[in-house]
Design a protein around this motif. Structure first.
Motif, PDB file in Angstrom:
ATOM      1  N   GLY A 169      54.965-110.866  37.390  1.00 10.97           N
ATOM      2  CA  GLY A 169      56.231-110.716  36.659  1.00 10.97           C
ATOM      3  C   GLY A 169      56.044-110.670  35.160  1.00 10.97           C
ATOM      4  O   GLY A 169      56.953-110.287  34.424  1.00 10.97           O
ATOM      5  N   ALA A 170      54.822-111.061  34.693  1.00  8.48           N
ATOM      6  CA  ALA A 170      54.606-111.112  33.246  1.00  8.48           C
ATOM      7  C   ALA A 170      53.530-110.140  32.774  1.00  8.48           C
ATOM      8  O   ALA A 170      53.208-110.091  31.592  1.00  8.48           O
ATOM      9  N   CYS A 171      52.975-109.351  33.727  1.00 10.24           N
ATOM     10  CA  CYS A 171      51.820-108.525  33.339  1.00 10.24           C
ATOM     11  C   CYS A 171      52.255-107.198  32.715  1.00 10.24           C
ATOM     12  O   CYS A 171      53.364-106.714  32.969  1.00 10.24           O
ATOM     13  N   ASP A 172      51.363-106.627  31.902  1.00  8.53           N
ATOM     14  CA  ASP A 172      51.656-105.270  31.397  1.00  8.53           C
ATOM     15  C   ASP A 172      50.653-104.244  31.897  1.00  8.53           C
ATOM     16  O   ASP A 172      50.750-103.050  31.616  1.00  8.53           O
ATOM     17  N   LEU A 173      49.646-104.712  32.687  1.00 10.52           N
ATOM     18  CA  LEU A 173      48.737-103.790  33.364  1.00 10.52           C
ATOM     19  C   LEU A 173      48.362-104.384  34.713  1.00 10.52           C
ATOM     20  O   LEU A 173      47.967-105.549  34.794  1.00 10.52           O
ATOM     21  N   PHE A 174      48.523-103.578  35.787  1.00  8.96           N
ATOM     22  CA  PHE A 174      48.148-103.996  37.150  1.00  8.96           C
ATOM     23  C   PHE A 174      47.128-102.993  37.682  1.00  8.96           C
ATOM     24  O   PHE A 174      47.395-101.784  37.697  1.00  8.96           O
ATOM     25  N   ILE A 175      45.966-103.526  38.069  1.00  7.98           N
ATOM     26  CA  ILE A 175      44.883-102.666  38.551  1.00  7.98           C
ATOM     27  C   ILE A 175      44.590-103.042  39.994  1.00  7.98           C
ATOM     28  O   ILE A 175      44.291-104.202  40.296  1.00  7.98           O
ATOM     29  N   SER A 176      44.689-102.099  40.937  1.00 10.07           N
ATOM     30  CA  SER A 176      44.433-102.356  42.361  1.00 10.07           C
ATOM     31  C   SER A 176      43.122-101.663  42.740  1.00 10.07           C
ATOM     32  O   SER A 176      42.979-100.455  42.521  1.00 10.07           O
ATOM     33  N   ILE A 177      42.192-102.436  43.312  1.00 13.58           N
ATOM     34  CA  ILE A 177      40.843-101.905  43.558  1.00 13.58           C
ATOM     35  C   ILE A 177      40.412-102.168  45.002  1.00 13.58           C
ATOM     36  O   ILE A 177      40.443-103.314  45.470  1.00 13.58           O
ATOM     37  N   GLY A 178      40.009-101.147  45.731  1.00 16.76           N
ATOM     38  CA  GLY A 178      39.361-101.313  47.032  1.00 16.76           C
ATOM     39  C   GLY A 178      40.233-101.899  48.113  1.00 16.76           C
ATOM     40  O   GLY A 178      39.756-102.639  48.973  1.00 16.76           O
ATOM     41  N   THR A 179      41.517-101.543  48.112  1.00 14.26           N
ATOM     42  CA  THR A 179      42.399-102.030  49.171  1.00 14.26           C
ATOM     43  C   THR A 179      43.246-100.873  49.697  1.00 14.26           C
ATOM     44  O   THR A 179      43.684-100.016  48.941  1.00 14.26           O
ATOM     45  N   SER A 180      43.463-100.883  51.019  1.00 16.17           N
ATOM     46  CA  SER A 180      44.177 -99.767  51.651  1.00 16.17           C
ATOM     47  C   SER A 180      45.687 -99.889  51.509  1.00 16.17           C
ATOM     48  O   SER A 180      46.416 -98.965  51.860  1.00 16.17           O
ATOM     49  N   GLY A 181      46.150-101.068  51.051  1.00 18.19           N
ATOM     50  CA  GLY A 181      47.597-101.218  50.888  1.00 18.19           C
ATOM     51  C   GLY A 181      48.328-101.296  52.216  1.00 18.19           C
ATOM     52  O   GLY A 181      49.477-100.889  52.347  1.00 18.19           O
ATOM     53  N   ASN A 182      47.633-101.833  53.238  1.00 15.48           N
ATOM     54  CA  ASN A 182      48.222-101.950  54.578  1.00 15.48           C
ATOM     55  C   ASN A 182      48.891-103.285  54.842  1.00 15.48           C
ATOM     56  O   ASN A 182      49.718-103.389  55.726  1.00 15.48           O
ATOM     57  N   VAL A 201      47.558 -98.979  37.983  1.00 11.10           N
ATOM     58  CA  VAL A 201      46.387 -98.110  38.147  1.00 11.10           C
ATOM     59  C   VAL A 201      45.685 -98.450  39.457  1.00 11.10           C
ATOM     60  O   VAL A 201      45.465 -99.618  39.770  1.00 11.10           O
ATOM     61  N   GLU A 202      45.343 -97.418  40.245  1.00  3.41           N
ATOM     62  CA  GLU A 202      44.596 -97.613  41.504  1.00  3.41           C
ATOM     63  C   GLU A 202      43.186 -97.071  41.324  1.00  3.41           C
ATOM     64  O   GLU A 202      43.004 -95.922  40.899  1.00  3.41           O
ATOM     65  N   LEU A 203      42.190 -97.922  41.637  1.00  4.61           N
ATOM     66  CA  LEU A 203      40.790 -97.483  41.653  1.00  4.61           C
ATOM     67  C   LEU A 203      40.324 -97.675  43.088  1.00  4.61           C
ATOM     68  O   LEU A 203      40.148 -98.816  43.553  1.00  4.61           O
ATOM     69  N   ASN A 204      40.140 -96.602  43.831  1.00  2.00           N
ATOM     70  CA  ASN A 204      39.883 -96.721  45.271  1.00  2.00           C
ATOM     71  C   ASN A 204      39.093 -95.501  45.750  1.00  2.00           C
ATOM     72  O   ASN A 204      39.112 -94.452  45.109  1.00  2.00           O
ATOM     73  N   LEU A 205      38.460 -95.658  46.915  1.00  4.97           N
ATOM     74  CA  LEU A 205      37.676 -94.523  47.424  1.00  4.97           C
ATOM     75  C   LEU A 205      38.585 -93.342  47.739  1.00  4.97           C
ATOM     76  O   LEU A 205      38.241 -92.186  47.533  1.00  4.97           O
ATOM     77  N   ALA A 217      45.647 -92.933  39.182  1.00  6.61           N
ATOM     78  CA  ALA A 217      44.719 -93.239  40.283  1.00  6.61           C
ATOM     79  C   ALA A 217      43.388 -92.562  39.974  1.00  6.61           C
ATOM     80  O   ALA A 217      43.350 -91.389  39.596  1.00  6.61           O
ATOM     81  N   ILE A 218      42.309 -93.341  40.110  1.00 11.58           N
ATOM     82  CA  ILE A 218      40.967 -92.776  39.929  1.00 11.58           C
ATOM     83  C   ILE A 218      40.227 -93.024  41.231  1.00 11.58           C
ATOM     84  O   ILE A 218      39.990 -94.189  41.612  1.00 11.58           O
ATOM     85  N   HIS A 219      39.920 -91.978  41.984  1.00 11.95           N
ATOM     86  CA  HIS A 219      39.316 -92.141  43.306  1.00 11.95           C
ATOM     87  C   HIS A 219      37.817 -91.877  43.252  1.00 11.95           C
ATOM     88  O   HIS A 219      37.359 -90.916  42.644  1.00 11.95           O
ATOM     89  N   GLY A 220      37.100 -92.811  43.862  1.00 16.71           N
ATOM     90  CA  GLY A 220      35.643 -92.740  43.867  1.00 16.71           C
ATOM     91  C   GLY A 220      35.095 -94.088  44.287  1.00 16.71           C
ATOM     92  O   GLY A 220      35.845 -95.007  44.610  1.00 16.71           O
ATOM     93  N   LYS A 221      33.775 -94.217  44.279  1.00 15.41           N
ATOM     94  CA  LYS A 221      33.157 -95.487  44.696  1.00 15.41           C
ATOM     95  C   LYS A 221      33.377 -96.546  43.613  1.00 15.41           C
ATOM     96  O   LYS A 221      33.222 -96.260  42.410  1.00 15.41           O
ATOM     97  N   ALA A 222      33.652 -97.753  44.036  1.00 12.46           N
ATOM     98  CA  ALA A 222      33.972 -98.826  43.085  1.00 12.46           C
ATOM     99  C   ALA A 222      32.858 -99.052  42.069  1.00 12.46           C
ATOM    100  O   ALA A 222      33.124 -99.278  40.886  1.00 12.46           O
TER     101      ALA A 222
END
Ligand code: NAD
Ligand code: APR
Length: 237
Positions: A169-182, A201-205, A217-222
């Motif tokens: 609730g207080a962040c100004d950047l959220f980075i999600s890495i290596g999760t399928s979001g399931n 921002v999503e960093l994911n394969l 979204a930046i897709h590639g190997k972590a």
């Protein structure tokens, strides 16, 4: 004053972050859930039905986690926390100890930790590295037969949710890495961050289930995309 255009950063990580360290993910080809059923090993009902079978599953995962090293993506996140002058909170769905091994300190294991044991009777969480058996006695309350891996199972509440939602609730950047979001509630964190006005921002394969919720979204190997993104961030990107 921070060295970044962002003050408060929340990083969410999943199994994909540890994949290049040699730990299996869950829903990829040959993932954990392609080999064993969630209902048989990752629910309270499974533990009640076949406690040693559940303990054996996690004994195998604990031994595996003890043999691997953090990778360049874990190291890049530890660097971000060390060099960013604002706040960085890393929330991991992973139960392995690789974030700590890489140097990350401001860390929440929302699904628990494979190197700890939880007493079903008194709730005590204790570091424990040996194989778990059904006859173990809780050193805190003396109960026998109630010791389980300190892992949050399906249908259970994750750890430190108040702290996580306050940070989102207080962040100004959220980075999600290596999760399928399931899996919820982690899969809903991007919406919480967006609601707070954060850049997401999503960093994911590959694109996750929540891809439409991300500004970038930046897709590639972590081990490739995470160090590059952290370098860009620390240089004002
Ligand atoms: P959920 O509905 O969020 O699970 C989403 C996905 O998990 C489903 O789409 C399915 O792929 C799988 N799943 C869940 N239950 C299943 C089942 N009985 N059989 C087959 N697949 C199943 O999960 P939930 O039951 O609502 O639980 C959410 C809670 O469990 C959250 O607190 C989450 O943090 C926790 N959790 C922990 C783990 C773990 O292994 N540590 C795994 C998932 C969820
Ligand atoms: N680099 C980046 N991303 C990767 C890599 C890699 N080398 N390898 C796999 N991925 C991505 C996959 O594309 C996938 O989107 O990581 C994601 C892994 O997704 P899952 O296997 O579903 O794992 P996760 O999202 O962490 O699962 C969430 O479900 O079963 C529960 O408790 C378990 O915490 C877990 C939760």
């Amino acid at each position: 004053m921070t060295n970044l255009p962002y003050e408060r950063i929340v990083v969410l990580t999943g199994a994909g972050l540890s994949a290049e360290s040699g730990l299996s993910t869950f829903r990829d080809k040959d993932g954990i859930w392609s080999k064993v059923r969630i209902e048989d090993v990752a629910t309270p009902e499974a533990f009640a039905r076949d406690p040693q079978g559940v303990l054996d599953f996690y004994n195998g995962r604990r031994n595996g986690a003890g043999e691997v090293e953090p990778n360049a993506a874990h190291a890049a996140l530890a660097r971000l926390e060390a060099e960013h002058k604002g706040d960085v909170l890393t929330v991991t769905q992973n139960i392995d100890p690789l974030h700590e091994a890489a140097g990350t300190r401001n860390l929440v294991h929302m699904h628990g930790e494979i190197r700890k044991v939880l007493c079903n009777h008194c709730g005590t969480r204790t570091p424990y590295e040996d194989d778990l058996t059904v006859d173990l006695v809780c050193t805190q309350c003396g109960n026998q037969g109630g010791l389980r891996p300190d892992v949050v199972w399906f249908g259970e509440m994750p750890y430190q949710m108040d702290r996580i939602y306050a940070a989102l609730g207080a962040c100004d950047l959220f980075i999600s890495i290596g999760t399928s979001g399931n899996v919820y509630p982690a899969a809903g964190f991007v919406a919480e961050a967006r609601g707070a006005g954060a850049r997401t921002v999503e960093l994911n394969l590959e694109p996750s289930e929540g891809i439409t919720m991300f500004d970038e979204a930046i897709h590639g190997k972590a081990t490739q995309v995470v160090p590059a993104y952290v370098e860009r961030l620390l240089n004002g990107g």
